[in-house]
Design an enzyme around this catalytic site. Sequence first.
Site, mmCIF file in Angstrom:
data_model
loop_
_atom_site.group_PDB
_atom_site.id
_atom_site.type_symbol
_atom_site.label_atom_id
_atom_site.label_comp_id
_atom_site.label_asym_id
_atom_site.label_seq_id
_atom_site.Cartn_x
_atom_site.Cartn_y
_atom_site.Cartn_z
ATOM 1 C CE LYS A 134 13.430 21.671 -81.731
ATOM 2 N NZ LYS A 134 12.742 22.449 -82.737
ATOM 3 C CG ASP A 152 13.080 25.633 -78.451
ATOM 4 O OD1 ASP A 152 13.860 26.119 -77.590
ATOM 5 O OD2 ASP A 152 11.862 25.816 -78.413
#
Length: 222
Positions: A134, A152
């Site tokens: 991420k 997210d």
Amino acid sequence: MARSFVGEARKRVGPKRERIVPIIERLRAEHADARIALRFRSDVELLVSVMLSAQTTDVNVNRVTATLFEKYRRPEDYLAVPQEELERDIYATGFFRQKAKAIRGTMAMLIEEYDGRVPRRLEDLVRLPGVARKTANVVAAELGEPQGIVVDTHVRRLSQRLGLTRHDDPVKIERDLQRIVPRADWGLFPHLLIWHGRRVCIARVPQCPDCVLLDLCPSARI
Ligand code: SF4
């Protein structure tokens, strides 16, 4: 009963491949200011900010980095102080021990293997200590070379509500999104969903009557 309701809703809005471009266009018009909220002036500052943002808010990170980046300007600066000093300097972002260790390890690798620069490729970024997929995706996108789509909590929730994925696992959601979101929009798309998720498609009470995606969303409630 619930299943047929979902099926009806999906039929009403049409296939996701046909909806994705209008979804992006409307969100782009609605949230013209959608961009990363972290403040940074260089690639190294970007990387450190994103690493510090785990488990805390961007506002909190910006508060800490406003002074941090005056003291630490180059990768070498993070290694020139004892680890405890860096821990104190980033204490307010939480998980300061792991973060300080990861930042120092990352800076050492940048110096040793990348000439002190932040690499662009995802496979290089994820080699850096403490840099997960991420974080790597966020950094690559901000450097102008998105190679994936950041997932997210907002991106996950909105992708599910918009019927763009049936998955819950971020890696599988990312794969679903990569199949339909035009590559040129991979960097912007998460920002659009994040801002829409904060302002309109709120987790507990989505504001459907005020949503520009009302006719494109199988989860719309009016
Ligand atoms: S219509 Fe409602 S559920 Fe769908 S994206 Fe908009 S706010 Fe979220």
